[in-house]
Design a protein around this motif. Structure first.
Motif, PDB file in Angstrom:
ATOM      1  N   ALA A  82       2.844   9.442   9.281  1.00 11.54           N
ATOM      2  CA  ALA A  82       3.144   8.050   8.944  1.00 11.54           C
ATOM      3  C   ALA A  82       4.083   7.355   9.912  1.00 11.54           C
ATOM      4  CB  ALA A  82       3.735   7.972   7.532  1.00 11.54           C
ATOM      5  N   THR A 116       0.857  -1.183   0.000  1.00 10.75           N
ATOM      6  CA  THR A 116       0.000   0.000   0.000  1.00 10.75           C
ATOM      7  C   THR A 116       0.888   1.225   0.000  1.00 10.75           C
ATOM      8  OG1 THR A 116      -1.737  -1.155   1.210  1.00 10.75           O
ATOM      9  CG2 THR A 116      -1.802   1.253   1.216  1.00 10.75           C
ATOM     10  N   LEU A 161      -0.185   0.856   5.778  1.00 15.27           N
ATOM     11  CA  LEU A 161       0.522   1.731   4.840  1.00 15.27           C
ATOM     12  C   LEU A 161       1.966   1.278   4.801  1.00 15.27           C
ATOM     13  CD1 LEU A 161       0.676   4.270   3.030  1.00 15.27           C
ATOM     14  CD2 LEU A 161       1.288   5.568   5.092  1.00 15.27           C
ATOM     15  N   ALA A 219       1.098   5.404  -0.553  1.00 10.05           N
ATOM     16  CA  ALA A 219       0.459   6.715  -0.636  1.00 10.05           C
ATOM     17  C   ALA A 219       1.404   7.689  -1.331  1.00 10.05           C
ATOM     18  CB  ALA A 219       0.096   7.230   0.753  1.00 10.05           C
ATOM     19  N   ALA A 273      -5.534   5.045   3.984  1.00 13.23           N
ATOM     20  CA  ALA A 273      -4.778   3.849   3.597  1.00 13.23           C
ATOM     21  C   ALA A 273      -5.067   2.689   4.540  1.00 13.23           C
ATOM     22  CB  ALA A 273      -3.283   4.158   3.582  1.00 13.23           C
ATOM     23  N   ARG A 274      -5.067   2.964   5.815  1.00 12.40           N
ATOM     24  CA  ARG A 274      -5.286   1.903   6.806  1.00 12.40           C
ATOM     25  C   ARG A 274      -6.736   1.413   6.791  1.00 12.40           C
ATOM     26  NH1 ARG A 274      -2.977   3.541  12.470  1.00 12.40           N
ATOM     27  NH2 ARG A 274      -2.639   1.300  12.705  1.00 12.40           N
ATOM     28  N   VAL A 324      -3.218   9.023   5.513  1.00  9.03           N
ATOM     29  CA  VAL A 324      -2.695   7.805   6.137  1.00  9.03           C
ATOM     30  C   VAL A 324      -3.835   6.965   6.710  1.00  9.03           C
ATOM     31  CG1 VAL A 324      -1.282   6.937   8.044  1.00  9.03           C
ATOM     32  CG2 VAL A 324      -0.428   8.796   6.598  1.00  9.03           C
TER      33      VAL A 324
END
Length: 248
Positions: A128, A11, A87, A13, A80-81, A77
């Motif tokens: 992050a 994953t 991430l 970003a 993403a999770r 972030v």
């Protein structure tokens, strides 16, 4: 481990994903099996990019992201999770370059470059790093510039912001320990819309001429980013310079 194997399923970003290096990198990583989390201010372009990635058989989500706002990086972030469970890589690519002679005293442009190019990276680290610590691993990729390696007239403040990121990245690497990787990628002249924001007509014309003469495609920088991401977990590619062969 092949390059594809080192990327597939990760994953990733990317800030500044709506055009240029960010867009090209997103498409390249999607083709190699990454799951993309796209951030930029131009949401119409993000929506289009996510659709193109889906057409390639990839996965992508997006969020309006202004890197000058820590809350926007934190939200990226979190996205993403929430969507992918983790991430693995944050590519801090967002940047601006309204370069001009110092004598022009364009203080607002100086402040904007500090806010986007430098503080924007700090906001990404703040968002992050705790996630990478909790996961037991992750990677920062910071896109800087060869302008910091060879300082030239009209680009003093721009180069300073990029070198500030270079310095913080080295400090982060030293503090990161064995589980967090830190990569700095320094592109030279790339065929993007970078010069559109240059306010000085003479400087913009000089840069446009150089761009037409020898600039490299954004995908060349994307390949460098992909190379660093694809390495085994114990291998940290810290510094990559990618410039046209004709650039002095």
């Amino acid at each position: 481990m092949s390059g594809t194997d080192g990327i597939r399923g990760k994953t990733i970003a990317i800030t500044g994903a709506s055009s240029g290096i960010g867009e090209a990198t997103a498409l390249l990583l999607a083709e190699r099996g990454a799951r993309l989390v796209l951030g930029a201010r131009r949401t119409d372009r993000l929506r289009d990019l996510a659709a193109r990635i889906a057409d390639l058989g990839g996965e992508a989500v997006w969020a309006a992201t202004d890197v000058t706002r820590h809350a926007d990086l934190a939200a990226l972030v979190t996205l993403a999770r929430d969507r992918f469970g983790r991430l693995d890589v944050l590519v801090a690519n967002a940047g601006i370059g309204p370069v001009s002679p110092l004598d022009d005293l364009r203080v607002e442009d100086w402040e904007a470059m500090v806010d986007v190019n430098f503080k924007g990276v700090l906001h990404g680290i703040a968002a992050a790093l705790p996630v990478f610590r909790a996961q037991g691993g992750g990677q920062f990729v910071h896109v800087v510039s060869t302008a910091g390696l060879k300082v030239v007239p009209n680009q003093a403040v721009y180069a300073a912001t990029k070198n500030a990121v270079r310095t913080v990245s080295e400090g982060l690497r030293l503090e990161a320990g064995p589980d967090v990787r830190v990569t700095v990628v320094s592109p030279g002249f790339v065929r993007t819309d970078f010069i559109d924001s240059v306010p000085d007509d003479r400087v913009r014309a000089e840069l446009a001429s150089a761009k037409d003469e020898f600039a490299i495609p954004p995908a060349a920088v994307g390949e460098a980013i992909a190379f660093a991401v694809a390495q085994p977990a114990a291998v940290d590619v810290n510094d990559i310079v990618v410039r046209p062969t004709a650039q002095r």
